[in-house]
Design a protein around this motif. Structure first.
Motif, mmCIF file in Angstrom:
data_model
loop_
_atom_site.group_PDB
_atom_site.id
_atom_site.type_symbol
_atom_site.label_atom_id
_atom_site.label_comp_id
_atom_site.label_asym_id
_atom_site.label_seq_id
_atom_site.Cartn_x
_atom_site.Cartn_y
_atom_site.Cartn_z
ATOM 1 N N ASN A 712 25.932 17.060 44.315
ATOM 2 C CA ASN A 712 26.293 18.440 43.953
ATOM 3 C C ASN A 712 25.873 19.409 45.045
ATOM 4 O O ASN A 712 26.625 20.313 45.412
ATOM 5 N N LYS A 715 28.277 19.253 47.679
ATOM 6 C CA LYS A 715 29.597 19.772 47.281
ATOM 7 C C LYS A 715 29.613 21.287 47.203
ATOM 8 O O LYS A 715 30.565 21.940 47.602
ATOM 9 N N GLY A 744 25.356 28.922 44.673
ATOM 10 C CA GLY A 744 24.495 29.459 43.619
ATOM 11 C C GLY A 744 25.184 29.455 42.258
ATOM 12 O O GLY A 744 26.366 29.098 42.155
ATOM 13 N N ILE A 745 24.427 29.847 41.271
ATOM 14 C CA ILE A 745 24.962 29.821 39.899
ATOM 15 C C ILE A 745 24.662 31.174 39.250
ATOM 16 O O ILE A 745 23.519 31.632 39.278
ATOM 17 N N ASP A 761 32.867 27.279 38.188
ATOM 18 C CA ASP A 761 34.128 27.778 38.744
ATOM 19 C C ASP A 761 35.059 26.589 38.853
ATOM 20 O O ASP A 761 34.903 25.711 39.683
ATOM 21 N N LEU A 771 34.141 16.440 37.389
ATOM 22 C CA LEU A 771 34.657 16.529 36.024
ATOM 23 C C LEU A 771 33.712 17.288 35.095
ATOM 24 O O LEU A 771 33.940 17.369 33.911
ATOM 25 N N GLY A 772 32.613 17.825 35.619
ATOM 26 C CA GLY A 772 31.649 18.518 34.758
ATOM 27 C C GLY A 772 30.822 17.547 33.958
ATOM 28 O O GLY A 772 30.417 17.832 32.842
ATOM 29 N N LEU A 775 25.858 16.685 35.729
ATOM 30 C CA LEU A 775 24.596 17.283 35.297
ATOM 31 C C LEU A 775 24.238 16.892 33.870
ATOM 32 O O LEU A 775 23.064 16.755 33.530
HETATM 33 P P1 ADP Z 1 30.975 18.676 38.506
HETATM 34 O O1 ADP Z 1 31.677 17.419 38.429
HETATM 35 O O2 ADP Z 1 31.827 19.858 38.243
HETATM 36 O O3 ADP Z 1 30.185 18.821 39.791
HETATM 37 P P2 ADP Z 1 28.371 18.683 37.259
HETATM 38 O O4 ADP Z 1 27.963 18.439 35.835
HETATM 39 O O5 ADP Z 1 27.722 17.903 38.285
HETATM 40 O O6 ADP Z 1 29.940 18.623 37.292
HETATM 41 O O7 ADP Z 1 28.082 20.194 37.538
HETATM 42 C C1 ADP Z 1 28.461 21.156 36.623
HETATM 43 C C2 ADP Z 1 28.745 22.488 37.317
HETATM 44 O O8 ADP Z 1 27.500 23.037 37.741
HETATM 45 C C3 ADP Z 1 29.556 22.364 38.559
HETATM 46 O O9 ADP Z 1 30.962 22.431 38.250
HETATM 47 C C4 ADP Z 1 29.130 23.577 39.353
HETATM 48 O O10 ADP Z 1 29.853 24.688 38.945
HETATM 49 C C5 ADP Z 1 27.679 23.764 38.939
HETATM 50 N N1 ADP Z 1 26.746 23.190 39.952
HETATM 51 C C6 ADP Z 1 26.152 21.976 39.940
HETATM 52 N N2 ADP Z 1 25.328 21.829 40.993
HETATM 53 C C7 ADP Z 1 25.415 22.982 41.714
HETATM 54 C C8 ADP Z 1 24.778 23.435 42.944
HETATM 55 N N3 ADP Z 1 23.921 22.686 43.628
HETATM 56 N N4 ADP Z 1 25.108 24.676 43.385
HETATM 57 C C9 ADP Z 1 25.996 25.442 42.694
HETATM 58 N N5 ADP Z 1 26.597 25.061 41.537
HETATM 59 C C10 ADP Z 1 26.314 23.837 41.059
#
Ligand code: ADP
Length: 953
Positions: A712, A715, A744-745, A761, A771-772, A775
């Motif tokens: 992540n 990405k 950031g979030i 986003d 795919l969300g 995490l």
């Molecule tokens: P995804 O497959 O979308 O990456 P995750 O469950 O891993 O699904 O992450 C959920 C969401 O959390 C992501 O779509 C992204 O928006 C946010 N996110 C996760 N890690 C980060 C990060 N290091 N920086 C910014 N946003 C993040």
């Protein structure tokens, strides 16, 4: 009022004013007429006896027990009253006298007014001698020649008999008659002495005739005399008027000459009977222009000098008016009686004190008793003893009698008591005097029982309301709340009183007030069902969504008598609804994302295949292979994630816990993630402690956690960012954090990023191919290890930091740390490893062997179970990778055989299969496998594989 001497004794017996209060009975005109005509007749035939006759009439008409006429006279120079005529119980007094001063007559003649005395002997002791004793005496004065000279009186000896105004009226008429008679008598007494002096003087005779004529003229009715041939020899003025002829035309003429034939015949017949029967009383009818006149007529023979009848006398009183009045009274009485007879209610009439004088037949129907038993005060016996005071109370003396309406119980025919409504209205006489009450008594037992049943059902309803956990309410037809169940009052913190007086408006959400009030008004107007959702402020301060339902309660006439309904707190429901909606929304989004994500890698793969076909084994082939490999890996990762999440949400993941060093795991994971990090040209800064961080954990799962976080970070950070990985000990915890300089979030999303299928986003997530799920997996896995994960970010563009906390294992005396730590990289460090790959799919076996050899591992291959066993024995690999499904000896059998050979103990057995479910893992572990890998095996898995510690060491 009488102006009597101020004499206390007199005052105590004079009860004249009571006459005004007493109810008067109805006049009996017929009896009175008969009596008067009789008197007139006696006057004409035997004037001397007239007073005897008169007292008899008084006794009868007044229903007295004694009656008399007292006349003032001088006896031996003393003023006395003489009892000129008496009858009844005091008949013996006749002829006697009483000194004027001691006689009640003195007071009456002086006052010239009728008077009523109670026990008069107390005021006039001389009367004490009269026996039987006098209970009441009514005296009426009469006047002769302008002077009050005597009284006509009636007496009741029985204290139950009370005289009334009707008695006064009757007695007053008789008093006039008495005056007339006395006048005549005194004159005829004078006449007698004159005749003695000059018997034959015609002048005296004329005088007598004159007096007779004068008397006749003064009679209240008609009077006439006919000779035996039927010719009129005398008619008085009244007769002249009644016959509508002047006297001159009447005298000397007979009825035939004056009246129509039938009338004359009738008169003649009456005359004949009068002569034959020495007097008749009858009714005669005469027709005039103004209608038919009825007269009550007395006809009698008048004797001549020889004693034989010489003339026929007649007196008559026109009773037409009276008949008419009586008819009217009778008619209205009949009407009233018809009403009273048919009324289902008892109609009654009482005197002021409740003494009942009339009861309609409904009394018998209702009580089963004769009407007579209820009359007087008898009705009290039928009233329920507990209600007696109430019923008697309405007849208590009062200065202003008024209407009343009471409910009480009355004995019914079967002995039970029925509830009745008793009403009464005061009756007043012509001069406004209070006569008593008239009213009705109606059986309302059924209604009362109905009321009782209703009360009970209301009680049951309330009990129900209290027993259920949501609001039950009732309103009256005007919309005022009359009942709300405790459950609801507790929710909004109002008392029943506050709630009833529209206090609920104060706890209604301001935005809902107008809408609620308008709809409620509409419901009340139209009677439509009450069905609304609005919000009430609970005592907890929160707004509770309330589903309110209600219906009008109607009676059999269709009129709304109440409203009833429920108030249901639907907070929970609303919340679940919201959650469901949110879940549903996320699922839809997820499916869209999934479809997109799965399609993404397919396009380049298909393109690559075209390239391969066209280009054969040209120079681009290597690059194309790489591309396919990348995309297939991507697809595999997506599908793995999906499978993983499916398993994790249904609780099917098992941890294979062992003592592992988090630092080792971190290193391995960083290696796995490095290509992605480097691909985006990020700088990676790793800070790992020198000491081991030993956990009781599943190394594979922990590696998965860190990989996801690293992935992540790579990405969601613009190219050429920085990523920090840090592991450290914090007390009894190990922490592992991954920080980046990425997008950031936003704060609002922070609590939600760990939810399944959540992406901050979507466009960004998509472009990064997620795919969300990642995490959500991280959080679950960490929690399964007894740890926690947190995220920090200062918002968009401010980078993010994910921190995992895991409990450290309780330390052992010596940690075999150095031995378990794998080499930094696969080549070289793995060179010492010897591996056997067994798979009946030769391509699969060969390509895997090739891959491993590329990484410097010493690899042998076997294509079936039997040769696998041989090679294990000969080659003694440290690790054997066994495909499970093979013809002949399958992987399970090979494994269990190996496990049976003691000198093969050290071989690590790894199952290689397409089946990754827990039961498959359990099976393989039972067969003696140490590990279980799911095809296709990834490079990362291989790296971990070759890092495995040999068994038994
Ligand atoms: P995804 O497959 O979308 O990456 P995750 O469950 O891993 O699904 O992450 C959920 C969401 O959390 C992501 O779509 C992204 O928006 C946010 N996110 C996760 N890690 C980060 C990060 N290091 N920086 C910014 N946003 C993040």
């Amino acid at each position: 009022m009488v102006t009597a001497p101020a004499d206390t004794a007199l005052e105590s017996v004079d009860i004249t004013p009571e006459l005004e209060q007493r109810p008067a009975r109805q006049p009996d005109h017929a009896a009175e007429n008969r009596a008067l005509v009789g008197l007139a007749e006696r006057m004409a035939t035997a004037p001397k006896d007239v007073l005897e006759k008169l007292v008899g009439v008084a006794l009868e008409l007044c229903r007295a027990q004694s009656a008399g006429v007292s006349v003032a006279e001088k006896l031996d120079g003393e003023a006395v009253f003489r009892w000129q005529a008496t009858t009844g119980a005091l008949a013996g007094l006749a002829g006697g006298t009483l000194r004027r001063a001691e006689s009640p007559c003195r007071v009456v003649v002086e006052g010239r007014q009728p008077m009523l005395f109670r026990s008069p002997e107390r005021g006039f002791p001389a009367l004490a001698a009269a026996q039987p004793g006098i209970a009441e005496a009514l005296l009426v004065p009469f006047v002769v020649a302008g002077e009050a000279v005597g009284t006509v009186w009636v007496v009741a000896h029985d204290s139950a008999r009370h005289f009334d105004r009707e008695d006064v009226r009757v007695l007053s008429n008789l008093a006039r008659f008495a005056a007339l008679a006395l006048q005549t008598l005194s004159q005829s007494g004078a006449e007698t002495s004159a005749r003695r002096q000059s018997e034959e003087t015609s002048a005296a005779l004329r005088e007598s005739e004159h007096r007779f004529t004068k008397f006749m003229q003064h009679l209240p009715g008609l009077a006439w005399i006919k000779d035996l041939e039927g010719r009129y020899v005398f008619v008085n003025d009244a007769a002249e008027k009644a016959f509508r002829r002047p006297r001159a035309e009447l005298l000397g003429r007979s009825d035939e000459e004056i009246f129509p034939a039938e009338v004359a015949a009738e008169f003649k017949e009456h005359d004949r009977r009068a002569l034959a029967e020495s007097g008749v009383q009858t009714i005669e009818t005469l027709e005039h222009e103004d209608g038919v006149h009825h007269s009550i007529v007395a006809k009698f023979p008048i004797s001549g000098a020889e004693g034989a009848p010489a003339l026929v006398g007649g007196v008559a009183i026109d009773i037409t008016e009276r008949l008419r009045a009586e008819e009217i009274v009778l008619e209205s009485e009949e009407r009233l009686r018809a009403i009273a007879d048919t009324s289902p209610a008892i109609i009654y009439m009482t005197e002021p004190n409740g003494y009942c004088t009339f009861l309609s037949p409904a009394w018998t129907e209702m009580t089963g008793q004769e009407v007579e038993r209820g009359l007087g005060f008898g009705w009290g016996a039928a009233v329920h003893p507990e209600d007696l005071e109430l019923t008697r109370g309405v007849f208590a003396p009062t200065p202003t009698p008024s209407r009343f309406r009471i409910e009480f119980r009355l004995a019914s025919a079967n002995g039970e008591h029925h509830w009745v409504i008793g009403t009464g209205a005061p009756r007043f006489g012509k001069s406004g005097e209070f006569l008593g009450y008239v009213g009705s008594v109606l059986d309302i037992d059924k209604e009362k029982l109905g009321e009782e049943a209703l009360r009970q059902s209301v009680q049951i309803y309330r009990a129900l309301g209290e027993s259920i956990d949501y609001g039950v309410w009732m309103c009256d037809p005007s919309g005022r709340n009359v009942y709300a169940s405790d459950a609801f009052l507790r929710l909004v913190g109002l008392s029943q009183e506050e709630y009833s007086s529209f206090g609920w408006a104060s706890v209604l959400h301001p935005d809902d007030v107008e809408r609620t009030a308008a709809f409620w008004r509409e419901c009340l107007r139209s009677g439509q069902q009450w069905d609304i959702e609005h919000r009430f402020r609970g005592v907890d301060g929160a707004w509770h969504p309330i589903l309110a339902r209600g219906v009008p309660v109607k009676n059999e006439r269709g009129e709304t008598t109440a409203w009833a309904g429920i108030n249901l707190d639907i907070s929970r429901l609303k919340q679940v609804e919201d959650e469901l909606r949110e879940g549903d929304r996320r699922k839809d989004e997820f499916l869209a994302t999934l479809a997109h994500e799965l399609r993404n890698p397919l396009a380049p793969i298909r393109n690559s295949l075209h390239v391969l076909r066209l280009a054969g084994s040209g120079p681009d082939t290597g690059r194309v292979h790489e591309m396919i490999d990348r995309q297939v890996n991507h697809l595999i990762r997506l599908v793995d994630d999906l499978l993983e999440v499916a398993r994790i949400t249904s609780g099917k993941i098992d941890l294979r816990r062992e003592r592992v060093d988090l630092v080792d795991v971190a290193r391995a994971a960083i290696e796995t993630g490095r290509p992605a990090i480097e691909g985006a040209r990020h700088r990676l800064e790793v800070s790992l402690p020198a000491e081991p961080l030993v956990l009781e954990a599943d190394a594979v799962r922990l590696a998965q956690v860190l990989s996801n976080l690293l992935n992540n970070a790579a990405k969601y950070t613009e190219a050429s960012g920085t990523i920090w990985v840090r592991a450290e000990r914090q007390g009894r915890w190990a922490t592992l954090s991954v920080r980046d300089t990425g997008v950031g979030i936003p704060p609002a999303m922070l609590p939600r990023v760990f939810d399944l299928f959540t992406q901050v986003d979507r466009t960004l997530g998509r472009s990064q191919g997620g795919l969300g799920i990642g995490l959500a997996l991280v959080k679950r896995l960490v929690e399964m290890h007894g740890g926690s994960v947190e995220v920090q970010s200062s918002g968009w563009g401010a980078g993010s930091e994910f921190t995992v906390r895991l409990p450290l294992a309780t330390p052992r005396a010596v940690e075999p740390v150095s031995e378990t730590r794998p080499d930094e990289s696969l080549p070289g460090s793995a060179a010492r490893r010897r591996l056997l790959v067994v798979d009946d799919n030769r391509d699969a076996a060969d390509s895997l062997a090739l891959l491993l050899r590329l990484h410097g591992v010493e690899v042998l291959v076997a294509y079936d179970g039997a040769s696998a066993l041989e090679k294990v024995r000969a080659f003694r690999p440290e690790i054997a990778l066994l495909d499970l499904g093979m013809p002949g000896l399958d992987g399970f059998q090979v494994a269990s055989r190996i496990r049976k050979e003691r000198d093969l103990d050290g071989v690590v057995l790894v199952a290689l299969t397409g089946w990754g479910q827990p039961e498959h893992r359990r099976q393989s572990s039972e067969a003696g496998f140490d590990h279980h890998l799911v095809k296709p095996v990834e490079l990362g898995d291989l790296r971990q594989l070759v890092a495995l510690r040999p068994r038994g060491r």
